[in-house]
Design a protein around this motif. Structure first.
Motif, short mmCIF file in Angstrom:
data_model
loop_
_atom_site.label_atom_id
_atom_site.label_comp_id
_atom_site.label_asym_id
_atom_site.label_seq_id
_atom_site.Cartn_x
_atom_site.Cartn_y
_atom_site.Cartn_z
N SER A 1 0.81 -1.23 0.00
CA SER A 1 0.00 0.00 0.00
C SER A 1 0.84 1.27 0.00
O SER A 1 0.31 2.36 -0.22
N GLN A 2 2.15 1.16 0.25
CA GLN A 2 2.99 2.35 0.27
C GLN A 2 3.32 2.83 -1.14
O GLN A 2 3.78 3.95 -1.33
N ALA A 3 3.12 1.96 -2.13
CA ALA A 3 3.24 2.40 -3.52
C ALA A 3 1.95 3.10 -3.93
O ALA A 3 0.90 2.94 -3.29
N ARG A 4 2.00 3.89 -5.00
CA ARG A 4 0.78 4.54 -5.49
C ARG A 4 -0.18 3.47 -6.00
O ARG A 4 0.15 2.67 -6.87
N LEU A 5 -1.38 3.46 -5.43
CA LEU A 5 -2.38 2.44 -5.77
C LEU A 5 -3.39 3.02 -6.74
O LEU A 5 -4.05 4.02 -6.45
N LEU A 6 -3.52 2.41 -7.91
CA LEU A 6 -4.45 2.87 -8.93
C LEU A 6 -5.81 2.21 -8.69
O LEU A 6 -5.92 0.98 -8.63
N LEU A 7 -6.85 3.03 -8.54
CA LEU A 7 -8.18 2.56 -8.18
C LEU A 7 -9.22 2.99 -9.20
O LEU A 7 -9.06 4.01 -9.89
N ARG A 8 -10.31 2.22 -9.27
CA ARG A 8 -11.50 2.62 -10.02
C ARG A 8 -12.25 3.69 -9.24
O ARG A 8 -11.91 4.05 -8.10
N GLU A 9 -13.35 4.17 -9.82
CA GLU A 9 -14.19 5.18 -9.19
C GLU A 9 -15.01 4.56 -8.05
O GLU A 9 -15.21 3.35 -8.02
N ILE B 1 1.21 -0.82 -16.34
CA ILE B 1 2.23 -1.22 -17.32
C ILE B 1 3.24 -0.09 -17.53
O ILE B 1 4.45 -0.33 -17.68
N SER B 2 2.77 1.15 -17.51
CA SER B 2 3.67 2.29 -17.75
C SER B 2 4.45 2.69 -16.50
O SER B 2 5.32 3.56 -16.57
N GLY B 3 4.15 2.07 -15.34
CA GLY B 3 4.88 2.37 -14.13
C GLY B 3 4.27 3.46 -13.27
O GLY B 3 4.89 3.95 -12.32
N LEU B 4 3.03 3.86 -13.59
CA LEU B 4 2.37 4.91 -12.81
C LEU B 4 2.09 4.46 -11.38
O LEU B 4 2.10 5.27 -10.45
N GLY B 5 1.85 3.18 -11.18
CA GLY B 5 1.55 2.67 -9.86
C GLY B 5 1.27 1.19 -9.90
O GLY B 5 1.51 0.52 -10.91
N VAL B 6 0.73 0.67 -8.79
CA VAL B 6 0.34 -0.74 -8.69
C VAL B 6 -1.18 -0.79 -8.58
O VAL B 6 -1.84 0.24 -8.42
N GLY C 1 -18.05 3.08 -6.22
CA GLY C 1 -19.16 2.34 -6.83
C GLY C 1 -18.68 1.12 -7.56
O GLY C 1 -19.47 0.23 -7.91
N SER C 2 -17.35 1.02 -7.80
CA SER C 2 -16.78 -0.14 -8.47
C SER C 2 -16.65 -1.30 -7.49
O SER C 2 -16.25 -1.11 -6.33
N GLY C 3 -16.95 -2.52 -7.95
CA GLY C 3 -16.83 -3.69 -7.10
C GLY C 3 -15.39 -3.98 -6.72
O GLY C 3 -15.10 -4.37 -5.58
N THR C 4 -14.45 -3.79 -7.66
CA THR C 4 -13.05 -4.02 -7.37
C THR C 4 -12.53 -3.04 -6.32
O THR C 4 -11.79 -3.41 -5.40
N ARG C 5 -12.95 -1.79 -6.44
CA ARG C 5 -12.53 -0.80 -5.44
C ARG C 5 -13.12 -1.15 -4.07
O ARG C 5 -12.43 -1.03 -3.04
N LEU C 6 -14.36 -1.58 -4.05
CA LEU C 6 -14.99 -1.95 -2.78
C LEU C 6 -14.23 -3.09 -2.12
O LEU C 6 -13.96 -3.05 -0.91
N ALA C 7 -13.84 -4.12 -2.90
CA ALA C 7 -13.09 -5.24 -2.34
C ALA C 7 -11.74 -4.79 -1.80
O ALA C 7 -11.30 -5.25 -0.74
N THR C 8 -11.08 -3.87 -2.52
CA THR C 8 -9.79 -3.35 -2.08
C THR C 8 -9.94 -2.59 -0.76
O THR C 8 -9.15 -2.79 0.18
N GLU C 9 -10.94 -1.74 -0.67
CA GLU C 9 -11.12 -0.93 0.54
C GLU C 9 -11.53 -1.81 1.72
O GLU C 9 -11.10 -1.56 2.86
N GLU C 10 -12.33 -2.83 1.46
CA GLU C 10 -12.73 -3.73 2.55
C GLU C 10 -11.52 -4.50 3.09
O GLU C 10 -11.37 -4.68 4.31
N PHE C 11 -10.64 -4.98 2.20
CA PHE C 11 -9.46 -5.71 2.65
C PHE C 11 -8.52 -4.78 3.41
O PHE C 11 -7.94 -5.18 4.44
N ALA D 1 -4.52 6.90 -6.82
CA ALA D 1 -4.88 7.67 -8.01
C ALA D 1 -6.11 7.00 -8.61
O ALA D 1 -6.16 5.77 -8.70
N ARG D 2 -7.09 7.79 -8.98
CA ARG D 2 -8.32 7.24 -9.55
C ARG D 2 -8.28 7.32 -11.06
O ARG D 2 -8.08 8.39 -11.62
N LEU D 3 -8.46 6.17 -11.70
CA LEU D 3 -8.55 6.10 -13.15
C LEU D 3 -9.91 5.53 -13.52
O LEU D 3 -10.43 4.67 -12.81
N GLY D 4 -10.47 5.99 -14.63
CA GLY D 4 -11.88 5.76 -14.91
C GLY D 4 -12.26 4.42 -15.50
O GLY D 4 -13.43 4.17 -15.72
#
Length: 300
Positions: free
Chosen positions: A194-202, A239-244, A204-214, A226-229
């Protein structure tokens, strides 16, 4: 017994009313129905006269549904769905299975669902398919509004009114670019990840919900995000190295095989989830939907 006023409503009026409810705009409803705006307004006024209540009102420029309108919308959707079921049941009496499969799915499901729809269509060529795609919050809203009979989600809500049936594993992986410093580590804690920049959905996303719950379970605060759409934008960012990121296996299988992404050995991962098909428990499914649920459980 005093006859109900509802017998005075026509199916066309119900169709017009539901279009205005859905679009929240008389002009857009008129365009969709190939009518003029005055014609739509006149039909809504006639429905209001029959019901004896205002169905819509304006707050500023926003068209809102009144409490009476909400009651009528619920009843109208139930009636519309029952007529669809009747059409399918009559076809069944003739030994046919036809109609429209009306489903919505989380955007992550688009990586595997078309193949399942293709095999379903091969076995049931007389069935039309209507698929809507959105994030978890959007598709659950569509289900509650009666716009879709079935939804496909990786995170069914804890609602006792809903029936959900698991049909496919949905593991979530912690991923990074193969050249990322974390990709060189033999093992990682979630805090280190989690200390690396974590790229998240908006939201309301199920994947983001699972990440936040864990993260909450691990008592870890997600401070660098960082939120990407979209999932595609997130994959490109990793892939470009912006984050994990944390992604469903179905969405990144190809990139893992091509070594554009690497699954990280984070403690607790992959997160074990399942894809589920969800519908209202007390609402009788149409024959088409029943057949599709069976198809998912057998082949998903």
């Amino acid at each position: 017994m005093r006859p109900s006023f509802l017998h005075r409503l026509t199916l066309r009026q119900i169709e017009i009313f539901l279009a205005v409810c859905r679009l929240r705009n008389y002009s857009r409803a008129a365009d969709e129905l190939a009518l003029t705006q005055p014609a739509v307004s006149a039909q809504i006024r006639q429905v209001e006269q029959v019901v004896g209540e205002a169905l819509f009102d304006y707050i500023g420029k926003q068209l809102n549904i009144t409490p009476a309108g909400q009651l009528l919308e619920r009843a109208a959707r139930d009636l519309q769905q029952r007529l669809v079921s009747l059409e399918m049941e009559l076809a069944e009496l003739k030994g046919e299975v036809q109609g429209t499969l009306n489903i919505a799915a989380e955007s992550s499901a688009q990586y595997f669902l078309p193949k399942l729809l293709a095999t379903f269509s091969e076995r049931n060529p007389a069935i039309d398919i209507q698929l809507d795609v959105g994030n978890r919050a959007t598709i659950l809203k569509r289900l509650n509004e009666g716009r879709n009979e079935l939804v496909i989600t990786g995170a069914p809500p804890p609602d006792r009114n809903l029936q959900f049936t698991p049909f496919r594993d949905n593991p979530l992986l912690a991923v990074a670019n193969p050249n990322h410093p974390l990709a060189q580590r033999p093992n990682l804690t979630f805090f280190e990840f989690s200390q690396a920049r974590l790229l998240l959905r908006e939201p309301g996303s199920g994947t983001r919900l699972a990440t936040e719950e864990f993260a909450q379970e691990q008592a870890v605060k997600l401070s660098q995000t960082a939120r990407l759409g979209s999932l595609e934008a997130i994959k490109a960012g990793v892939i470009s190295g912006l984050g994990v990121s944390i992604l469903p296996l179905d969405t990144c299988r190809r990139e893992l095989e091509q070594k554009l992404l690497r699954s990280l050995p984070v403690s607790g991962f992959p997160l074990k989830r399942s894809w589920c098909v969800v519908h209202f428990r007390k609402r009788q499914l149409t024959p088409v939907s029943q057949r599709f649920v069976q198809h998912l459980t057998e082949t998903g």
